[in-house]
Design a protein around this motif. Structure first.
Motif, PDB file in Angstrom:
ATOM      1  N   GLU A   1      29.502  51.838 -40.767  1.00  0.00           N
ATOM      2  CA  GLU A   1      30.347  52.840 -41.418  1.00  0.00           C
ATOM      3  C   GLU A   1      31.667  52.227 -41.891  1.00  0.00           C
ATOM      4  OE1 GLU A   1      29.053  57.053 -39.360  1.00  0.00           O
ATOM      5  OE2 GLU A   1      30.588  55.851 -38.356  1.00  0.00           O
ATOM      6  N   THR A   2      32.257  51.384 -41.052  1.00  0.00           N
ATOM      7  CA  THR A   2      33.531  50.751 -41.395  1.00  0.00           C
ATOM      8  C   THR A   2      33.370  49.813 -42.582  1.00  0.00           C
ATOM      9  OG1 THR A   2      34.250  50.917 -39.096  1.00  0.00           O
ATOM     10  CG2 THR A   2      35.438  49.357 -40.500  1.00  0.00           C
ATOM     11  N   LEU A   3      32.392  48.939 -42.517  1.00  0.00           N
ATOM     12  CA  LEU A   3      32.175  47.975 -43.603  1.00  0.00           C
ATOM     13  C   LEU A   3      31.664  48.649 -44.880  1.00  0.00           C
ATOM     14  CD1 LEU A   3      30.584  45.118 -41.501  1.00  0.00           C
ATOM     15  CD2 LEU A   3      32.837  45.077 -42.590  1.00  0.00           C
ATOM     16  N   GLY A   4      30.858  49.683 -44.703  1.00  0.00           N
ATOM     17  CA  GLY A   4      30.267  50.348 -45.859  1.00  0.00           C
ATOM     18  C   GLY A   4      31.126  51.439 -46.459  1.00  0.00           C
ATOM     19  N   GLY A   5      32.118  51.903 -45.687  1.00  0.00           N
ATOM     20  CA  GLY A   5      32.992  52.950 -46.196  1.00  0.00           C
ATOM     21  C   GLY A   5      32.304  54.294 -46.345  1.00  0.00           C
ATOM     22  N   PHE A   6      31.439  54.640 -45.428  1.00  0.00           N
ATOM     23  CA  PHE A   6      30.770  55.941 -45.465  1.00  0.00           C
ATOM     24  C   PHE A   6      30.446  56.393 -44.046  1.00  0.00           C
ATOM     25  CE2 PHE A   6      27.399  52.905 -45.282  1.00  0.00           C
ATOM     26  CZ  PHE A   6      26.283  53.523 -44.749  1.00  0.00           C
TER      27      PHE A   6
ATOM     28  N   PHE B   1      20.172  51.906 -47.247  1.00  0.00           N
ATOM     29  CA  PHE B   1      20.347  52.210 -45.823  1.00  0.00           C
ATOM     30  C   PHE B   1      20.070  53.691 -45.565  1.00  0.00           C
ATOM     31  CE2 PHE B   1      22.770  53.752 -42.248  1.00  0.00           C
ATOM     32  CZ  PHE B   1      22.561  52.789 -41.272  1.00  0.00           C
ATOM     33  N   LEU B   2      20.703  54.562 -46.354  1.00  0.00           N
ATOM     34  CA  LEU B   2      20.527  56.001 -46.162  1.00  0.00           C
ATOM     35  C   LEU B   2      19.091  56.439 -46.443  1.00  0.00           C
ATOM     36  CD1 LEU B   2      23.927  57.198 -47.620  1.00  0.00           C
ATOM     37  CD2 LEU B   2      23.223  57.191 -45.205  1.00  0.00           C
ATOM     38  N   GLU B   3      18.444  55.862 -47.449  1.00  0.00           N
ATOM     39  CA  GLU B   3      17.037  56.174 -47.729  1.00  0.00           C
ATOM     40  C   GLU B   3      16.159  55.792 -46.542  1.00  0.00           C
ATOM     41  OE1 GLU B   3      16.264  54.037 -51.353  1.00  0.00           O
ATOM     42  OE2 GLU B   3      17.210  55.583 -52.596  1.00  0.00           O
ATOM     43  N   THR B   4      16.449  54.644 -45.940  1.00  0.00           N
ATOM     44  CA  THR B   4      15.684  54.181 -44.776  1.00  0.00           C
ATOM     45  C   THR B   4      15.858  55.142 -43.602  1.00  0.00           C
ATOM     46  OG1 THR B   4      15.863  51.893 -45.498  1.00  0.00           O
ATOM     47  CG2 THR B   4      15.386  52.254 -43.166  1.00  0.00           C
ATOM     48  N   TYR B   5      17.085  55.579 -43.373  1.00  0.00           N
ATOM     49  CA  TYR B   5      17.331  56.506 -42.272  1.00  0.00           C
ATOM     50  C   TYR B   5      16.764  57.890 -42.553  1.00  0.00           C
ATOM     51  CZ  TYR B   5      19.567  53.541 -38.942  1.00  0.00           C
ATOM     52  OH  TYR B   5      19.768  52.576 -37.988  1.00  0.00           O
ATOM     53  N   LYS B   6      16.699  58.285 -43.796  1.00  0.00           N
ATOM     54  CA  LYS B   6      16.047  59.561 -44.143  1.00  0.00           C
ATOM     55  C   LYS B   6      14.551  59.495 -43.823  1.00  0.00           C
ATOM     56  CE  LYS B   6      19.400  62.058 -45.834  1.00  0.00           C
ATOM     57  NZ  LYS B   6      19.857  63.234 -45.125  1.00  0.00           N
TER      58      LYS B   6
END
Length: 188
Positions: free
Chosen positions: A155-160, A115-120
């Protein structure tokens, strides 16, 4: 909706040839209409679509004219790039968002990383611009902004915290969530 694309041109016009090349390269289907310039017999369609200059090359996209070959090439290229990024949102962003929602344990850690790589990648494309494709709100914005409504759940489900690692894209989304037209359309 299927795009209707018509090209008004003359067979030996080098400026029109560049338009034909980009249409073909981008895989855009179009109807070609030859103008009779040898006899200065301009069609009513040409005169209607380019009433000021009354000359070719004219691209008609869903009834709206785009004139001058370099302007047309830029228009086609920008639409192709916007479509690429919109498709990226609809496939990749959706896919990685769902993974965060539906996985647990090590799979969740992998999903968060993806997810974070995609948003980067999206942040890299956005850069320091206010809009993805130039100077105005457009196609890519329309595809991506609704995903902002998922941030809290992800964020809630992923904890970040997404903003901690992708601050540009979150700031971009927050800015557009404040636009009245968007704020009154999307759910809280």
């Amino acid at each position: 909706m299927v795009d209707e694309v018509i090209l008004l041109n003359f067979w030996s016009n080098v400026f029109g040839l560049r338009v034909r090349i980009v249409l073909t390269e981008k895989g855009i289907k179009y109807e070609y209409k030859e103008e009779d310039l040898m006899n200065d017999n301009k069609s009513p369609l040409l005169l209607e679509m380019n009433p000021i200059h009354k000359k070719i090359t004219v691209l008609i996209h869903n009834g709206k004219p785009v004139c001058e070959s370099l302007v047309i090439v830029q228009y086609i290229d920008e639409r192709a790039q916007a479509r690429f990024w919109a498709d990226f949102v609809d496939t990749k962003v959706y896919q990685v968002s769902r993974k965060v929602w539906t996985t647990k344990g090590k799979e969740l850690d992998s999903a968060k990383k993806e997810f974070l790589e995609t948003y980067k990648i999206l942040e890299g494309e956005l850069g320091d611009k206010p809009y993805f494709r130039g100077g105005r709100f457009g196609y890519v914005e329309l595809t991506l902004i609704p995903f902002h409504t998922w941030y809290y759940s992800i964020e809630t489900l992923g904890g970040f915290k997404i903003e901690a690692q992708c601050s540009k894209i979150v700031a971009w989304a927050k800015r557009y969530m404040q636009k009245e037209t968007i704020a009154k359309t999307l759910p809280d």
